[in-house]
Enzyme design. Structure first.
Site, PDB file in Angstrom:
ATOM      1  N   HIS A  15       0.719  -1.279  -0.076  1.00 50.69           N
ATOM      2  CA  HIS A  15      -0.030  -0.053   0.016  1.00 50.69           C
ATOM      3  C   HIS A  15       0.965   1.167  -0.055  1.00 50.69           C
ATOM      4  CE1 HIS A  15      -3.474   2.003   0.262  1.00 50.69           C
ATOM      5  NE2 HIS A  15      -4.459   1.283   0.820  1.00 50.69           N
ATOM      6  N   ARG A  16       2.216   1.209   0.270  1.00 49.71           N
ATOM      7  CA  ARG A  16       3.000   2.417   0.308  1.00 49.71           C
ATOM      8  C   ARG A  16       3.125   2.673  -1.307  1.00 49.71           C
ATOM      9  NH1 ARG A  16       7.808  -0.128   3.683  1.00 49.71           N
ATOM     10  NH2 ARG A  16       7.348  -1.894   1.977  1.00 49.71           N
TER      11      ARG A  16
END
Length: 452
Positions: free
Chosen positions: A425-426
């Site tokens: 998700h980064r």
């Protein structure tokens, strides 16, 4: 020519175990010849020499563990000098004569050997084992009343086996003296031990006789057991913690209409492809689609690097391959420039060599994304763990026949395939992951696009 050092055979390797030397001291070595078997954190691999010359020094014996970069051998080229260690070792090899003289003296003695002499016997160096056997025979005539220093069958002491085979025999409870070795000069290999363990379960060895065991070869139903981790299993455990802990995973799943894929596969089959090994599989089509979708949506082909996101110019596709001890991910480099046929051939070749421990370090290091396909093992769908520092991994399930409703609201038999995208998700947000999967679906449901 520099000394040969323990190579870094995987991106996470910090030390290696010298499982077996394929050449002995004094042998001529050519570049490309297998020099040794080395156990890394991922697999036991054959290591090829990069030099021509003579193997004049072996610094690490079989079973020894050394750090990456430590010297393990010396290959002398034409006109080069031998290291000082070689001269000292050669001198040691020429020293059995005084021991032979001691043997003659002991043959005339009738008193028990002094404690110092016993200690000398027990610490005889390996290169003097032949002379040590003569000393032991002489001492046996004068010290028959003295118990042996340790209990060990003579047959077991003479068994030639690799360190991996010895460790595995201890874990499986196999008596090495009863195993027929198929390695060089009758050496017992890991494969021999596993075969013997299976024979134990059947109650017979290869020769038809009973096979002695130290512990049960298999865990019986209802019993507990403690199974030691292999080097590969240890690093898999470590990498999973490193991935699922620091890397914030989220998952996106799509079910695609696999009917067109199956039709394309049948058309290729009926067109008269060559040998079975050259046939295009459904997995090959998925691999090609995964690469093309990453080219269409380049922002997913990236990784997180502290204060930045690194977006890669090339799609280096990792292909998960199950091997005996765990999992390897050989990499198809610059996959966006390769045709479907080239990707298919490379994937099959890499998988074959991974299972046979013949991969080169650079062939499974790196990678910008990975595809893991368990459809061939009957898995409908699953979620895979990201291989850091990659930004995503695709988990592909099997093609299943299910009732579906067509565009005319009629129920019919359809083919469906589940694909789950695990995202960091980064690097990848939900909308970006959805954009990639939309492109992937379009390519797989229109397989003719994969041929252009």
């Amino acid at each position: 020519m520099p000394e040969i050092q323990m190579p870094k055979l995987s991106d996470t390797m910090t030390e290696g175990t010298l499982v077996a030397w394929k050449k002995k001291k004094g042998d001529q070595v050519s570049a490309g010849e297998v020099l040794a078997e080395i156990e890394t954190d991922k697999a036991t691999m054959e290591w090829e020499s990069a030099e021509d010359g003579t193997l004049t020094e072996i610094y690490v014996q079989e079973g020894g563990k050394v750090n990456v970069g430590d010297k393990i051998a010396f290959i002398r080229g034409e006109g080069e000098e031998t290291p000082k260690q070689e001269a000292s070792e050669q001198k040691e090899e020429e020293e059995p004569k005084p021991v032979e003289q001691k043997t003659k003296q002991r043959q005339t003695e009738t008193e028990k050997p002094a404690p110092a002499e016993v200690e000398e016997k027990e610490t005889t160096p390996p290169q003097q084992q032949g002379v040590g056997a003569a000393v032991s025979a002489a001492q046996a005539e004068t010290t028959q009343q003295k118990p042996p220093a340790r209990e060990q069958k003579p047959e077991e002491a003479r068994v030639k086996a690799s360190p991996v085979a010895r460790r595995l025999a201890g874990e499986l409870g196999v008596d090495l003296s009863t195993v027929n070795g198929t390695g060089p000069e009758g050496r017992v290999t890991e494969t021999d031990v596993r075969a013997a363990a299976k024979s134990v379960a059947a109650g017979v060895d290869r020769g038809g006789g009973k096979l002695a065991t130290k512990t049960p070869a298999a865990v019986k139903p209802g019993e507990s057991a403690r199974i030691q981790l292999s080097g590969m299993r240890k690093i898999i455990a470590q990498r999973l913690v490193e991935s699922l802990g620091p890397v914030p995973h989220f998952y996106l799943t799509i079910d695609i209409n696999a009917g067109p894929l199956m039709e394309a596969r049948e058309e290729l089959k009926s067109a008269g492809e060559g040998a079975d090994a050259a046939k295009i599989t459904v997995n090959d089509l998925v691999l090609k689609a995964a690469v093309m979708a990453a080219v269409k949506v380049p922002r997913v082909n990236a990784s997180f690097d502290n204060d930045a996101i690194v977006q890669y110019a090339d799609v280096d596709l990792g292909v998960a391959v199950a091997i005996e001890d765990g999992l390897l991910t050989p990499v198809i480099r610059v996959a966006q420039d390769k045709s479907l046929r080239e990707i298919s051939a490379l994937a099959k070749d890499l998988a074959h060599r991974a299972r046979n421990k013949r991969m080169k370090p650079e062939e499974f290091q790196g990678g910008t994304c990975t595809v893991s396909n368990l459809g061939g093992m009957g898995i409908d769908s699953f979620s895979a763990v990201i291989n850091p520092p990659q930004g995503f991994i695709l988990a592909v399930g099997k093609v299943t026949k299910i009732p579906v409703v067509d565009d005319c609201d009629q129920v019919m038999v359809g083919h469906r395939m589940s694909i789950t995208m695990s995202c960091d998700h980064r690097v990848i947000d939900g909308a970006l992951g959805a954009e990639y999967l939309k492109e992937l679906r379009h390519l797989l449901e229109n397989p003719a696009l994969l041929l252009v």
